[in-house]
Design a protein around this motif. Structure first.
Motif, PDB file in Angstrom:
ATOM      1  N   GLY A 140       0.704  -1.222  -0.037  1.00  0.00           N
ATOM      2  CA  GLY A 140       0.005   0.098   0.071  1.00  0.00           C
ATOM      3  C   GLY A 140       0.843   1.125  -0.102  1.00  0.00           C
ATOM      4  O   GLY A 140       2.122   1.174  -0.091  1.00  0.00           O
ATOM      5  N   SER A 141       0.246   2.472   0.040  1.00  0.00           N
ATOM      6  CA  SER A 141       0.815   3.644  -0.009  1.00  0.00           C
ATOM      7  C   SER A 141       0.324   4.566   1.149  1.00  0.00           C
ATOM      8  O   SER A 141      -0.897   4.509   1.592  1.00  0.00           O
ATOM      9  CB  SER A 141       0.560   4.376  -1.401  1.00  0.00           C
ATOM     10  N   LEU A 142       1.262   5.513   1.481  1.00  0.00           N
ATOM     11  CA  LEU A 142       0.721   6.545   2.637  1.00  0.00           C
ATOM     12  C   LEU A 142       1.412   7.709   2.050  1.00  0.00           C
ATOM     13  O   LEU A 142       2.547   7.763   1.581  1.00  0.00           O
ATOM     14  CB  LEU A 142       1.217   6.235   3.826  1.00  0.00           C
ATOM     15  N   ARG A 143       0.980   8.985   2.315  1.00  0.00           N
ATOM     16  CA  ARG A 143       1.641  10.338   2.421  1.00  0.00           C
ATOM     17  C   ARG A 143       1.934  10.989   3.528  1.00  0.00           C
ATOM     18  O   ARG A 143       0.678  11.361   4.302  1.00  0.00           O
ATOM     19  CB  ARG A 143       0.896  11.271   1.217  1.00  0.00           C
ATOM     20  N   LEU A 144       2.915  11.143   4.121  1.00  0.00           N
ATOM     21  CA  LEU A 144       3.100  12.035   5.156  1.00  0.00           C
ATOM     22  C   LEU A 144       3.480  13.260   5.009  1.00  0.00           C
ATOM     23  O   LEU A 144       3.746  13.872   3.625  1.00  0.00           O
ATOM     24  CB  LEU A 144       4.402  11.558   6.124  1.00  0.00           C
ATOM     25  N   SER A 145       2.954  14.431   5.871  1.00  0.00           N
ATOM     26  CA  SER A 145       3.159  15.728   5.788  1.00  0.00           C
ATOM     27  C   SER A 145       4.051  16.247   6.816  1.00  0.00           C
ATOM     28  O   SER A 145       4.060  15.478   8.046  1.00  0.00           O
ATOM     29  CB  SER A 145       1.935  16.491   5.824  1.00  0.00           C
ATOM     30  N   CYS A 146       4.830  17.213   6.572  1.00  0.00           N
ATOM     31  CA  CYS A 146       5.510  18.134   7.712  1.00  0.00           C
ATOM     32  C   CYS A 146       5.362  19.362   7.629  1.00  0.00           C
ATOM     33  O   CYS A 146       5.617  19.813   6.479  1.00  0.00           O
ATOM     34  CB  CYS A 146       6.934  17.568   7.544  1.00  0.00           C
ATOM     35  N   ALA A 147       4.622  20.028   8.483  1.00  0.00           N
ATOM     36  CA  ALA A 147       4.283  21.340   8.699  1.00  0.00           C
ATOM     37  C   ALA A 147       5.575  22.088   9.379  1.00  0.00           C
ATOM     38  O   ALA A 147       5.909  21.782  10.476  1.00  0.00           O
ATOM     39  CB  ALA A 147       2.964  21.598   9.241  1.00  0.00           C
ATOM     40  N   ALA A 148       6.180  23.178   8.801  1.00  0.00           N
ATOM     41  CA  ALA A 148       7.324  23.821   9.253  1.00  0.00           C
ATOM     42  C   ALA A 148       6.996  25.221   9.535  1.00  0.00           C
ATOM     43  O   ALA A 148       6.097  25.957   8.876  1.00  0.00           O
ATOM     44  CB  ALA A 148       8.432  23.642   8.406  1.00  0.00           C
ATOM     45  N   SER A 149       7.389  25.702  10.805  1.00  0.00           N
ATOM     46  CA  SER A 149       7.196  27.209  11.168  1.00  0.00           C
ATOM     47  C   SER A 149       8.393  27.707  11.914  1.00  0.00           C
ATOM     48  O   SER A 149       8.958  26.826  12.506  1.00  0.00           O
ATOM     49  CB  SER A 149       5.674  27.326  11.756  1.00  0.00           C
ATOM     50  N   GLY A 150       8.442  28.996  11.849  1.00  0.00           N
ATOM     51  CA  GLY A 150       9.355  29.638  12.941  1.00  0.00           C
ATOM     52  C   GLY A 150      10.776  29.894  12.361  1.00  0.00           C
ATOM     53  O   GLY A 150      11.636  30.253  12.997  1.00  0.00           O
ATOM     54  N   PHE A 151      10.863  29.349  11.115  1.00  0.00           N
ATOM     55  CA  PHE A 151      12.276  29.580  10.409  1.00  0.00           C
ATOM     56  C   PHE A 151      12.068  29.639   8.974  1.00  0.00           C
ATOM     57  O   PHE A 151      11.098  29.466   8.274  1.00  0.00           O
ATOM     58  CB  PHE A 151      13.240  28.236  10.589  1.00  0.00           C
ATOM     59  N   ALA A 152      13.329  30.264   8.402  1.00  0.00           N
ATOM     60  CA  ALA A 152      13.325  30.698   6.913  1.00  0.00           C
ATOM     61  C   ALA A 152      13.609  29.268   6.207  1.00  0.00           C
ATOM     62  O   ALA A 152      14.570  28.742   6.351  1.00  0.00           O
ATOM     63  CB  ALA A 152      14.551  31.337   6.595  1.00  0.00           C
ATOM     64  N   PHE A 153      12.286  28.773   5.721  1.00  0.00           N
ATOM     65  CA  PHE A 153      12.377  27.353   4.999  1.00  0.00           C
ATOM     66  C   PHE A 153      13.214  27.287   3.941  1.00  0.00           C
ATOM     67  O   PHE A 153      13.918  26.113   4.205  1.00  0.00           O
ATOM     68  CB  PHE A 153      10.816  27.361   4.657  1.00  0.00           C
ATOM     69  N   ASP A 154      13.641  28.214   3.250  1.00  0.00           N
ATOM     70  CA  ASP A 154      14.621  27.872   2.150  1.00  0.00           C
ATOM     71  C   ASP A 154      16.052  27.757   2.863  1.00  0.00           C
ATOM     72  O   ASP A 154      17.036  27.431   1.888  1.00  0.00           O
ATOM     73  CB  ASP A 154      14.565  28.846   1.084  1.00  0.00           C
ATOM     74  N   ASP A 155      16.142  28.432   3.905  1.00  0.00           N
ATOM     75  CA  ASP A 155      17.563  28.374   4.331  1.00  0.00           C
ATOM     76  C   ASP A 155      17.978  26.860   5.030  1.00  0.00           C
ATOM     77  O   ASP A 155      19.101  26.726   5.559  1.00  0.00           O
ATOM     78  CB  ASP A 155      17.808  29.197   5.478  1.00  0.00           C
ATOM     79  N   TYR A 156      17.153  26.046   4.970  1.00  0.00           N
ATOM     80  CA  TYR A 156      16.912  24.706   5.576  1.00  0.00           C
ATOM     81  C   TYR A 156      17.026  23.591   4.707  1.00  0.00           C
ATOM     82  O   TYR A 156      16.280  23.717   3.801  1.00  0.00           O
ATOM     83  CB  TYR A 156      16.481  24.471   6.956  1.00  0.00           C
ATOM     84  N   ALA A 157      17.620  22.635   4.995  1.00  0.00           N
ATOM     85  CA  ALA A 157      17.311  21.048   4.379  1.00  0.00           C
ATOM     86  C   ALA A 157      16.208  20.582   5.356  1.00  0.00           C
ATOM     87  O   ALA A 157      16.423  20.618   6.457  1.00  0.00           O
ATOM     88  CB  ALA A 157      18.315  20.148   4.407  1.00  0.00           C
ATOM     89  N   ILE A 158      15.299  19.931   4.796  1.00  0.00           N
ATOM     90  CA  ILE A 158      14.295  19.228   5.379  1.00  0.00           C
ATOM     91  C   ILE A 158      14.409  17.751   5.137  1.00  0.00           C
ATOM     92  O   ILE A 158      14.041  17.457   4.138  1.00  0.00           O
ATOM     93  CB  ILE A 158      12.845  19.791   5.418  1.00  0.00           C
ATOM     94  N   GLY A 159      14.788  16.987   6.202  1.00  0.00           N
ATOM     95  CA  GLY A 159      14.647  15.632   6.336  1.00  0.00           C
ATOM     96  C   GLY A 159      14.054  14.803   7.070  1.00  0.00           C
ATOM     97  O   GLY A 159      13.095  15.101   7.587  1.00  0.00           O
ATOM     98  N   TRP A 160      13.532  13.621   6.371  1.00  0.00           N
ATOM     99  CA  TRP A 160      12.945  12.724   6.976  1.00  0.00           C
ATOM    100  C   TRP A 160      13.555  11.273   7.495  1.00  0.00           C
ATOM    101  O   TRP A 160      14.591  10.876   6.899  1.00  0.00           O
ATOM    102  CB  TRP A 160      11.690  11.997   5.744  1.00  0.00           C
TER     103      TRP A 160
END
Length: 127
Positions: free
Chosen positions: A15-35
């Motif tokens: 099967g399949s799933l989609r996880l979401s990550c809501a980020a706040s409080g920092f400059a999104f483009d200045d970071y790498a977002i990892g799972w």
């Protein structure tokens, strides 16, 4: 800084799933977002990451071709689409943010590269 995961649950093998990550409080483009994921009785491992500033996406070998990371920078959201799920994918999945965005490569990506962490969401793959 806040990272909040959602979308976990139970799914049958294949099967399949989609996880979401809501980020706040920092400059999104200045970071790498990892799972990351941590299976019962095992150490946490990196699944993959995305750097929205240049579109870099990295995956660990065991999920290549099955998992897809994407982002909506306008909404500060990162997604993990998981297809062809296997029982060994059962784990708590967390998103994390790290600087600089350049850590989103094989030689640098890992726990130590991340500065902020979400609490995680449980994914259970079983029949």
């Amino acid at each position: 800084v806040q990272l909040v995961e959602s979308g976990g649950g139970w799914v049958q093998p294949g099967g399949s799933l989609r996880l979401s990550c809501a980020a706040s409080g920092f400059a999104f483009d200045d970071y790498a977002i990892g799972w990351f994921r941590q299976a019962p009785g095992k150490e946490r491992e990196g699944v993959g990451c995305i750097a929205t500033i240049d579109g870099t996406i990295y995956y660990r070998d065991s999920v290549k071709g099955r998992f897809t990371i994407s982002a909506d920078a306008a909404k500060n959201m990162v997604y993990l689409r998981m297809n062809s799920l296997k029982s060994e994918d059962t784990a708590v999945y967390s998103c994390a943010a790290g600087v600089p965005p350049g850590v989103c490569v094989d030689s640098m990506f890992g726990d130590n590269a991340m500065n902020y962490w979400g609490k995680g969401t449980l994914v259970t793959v079983s029949s």
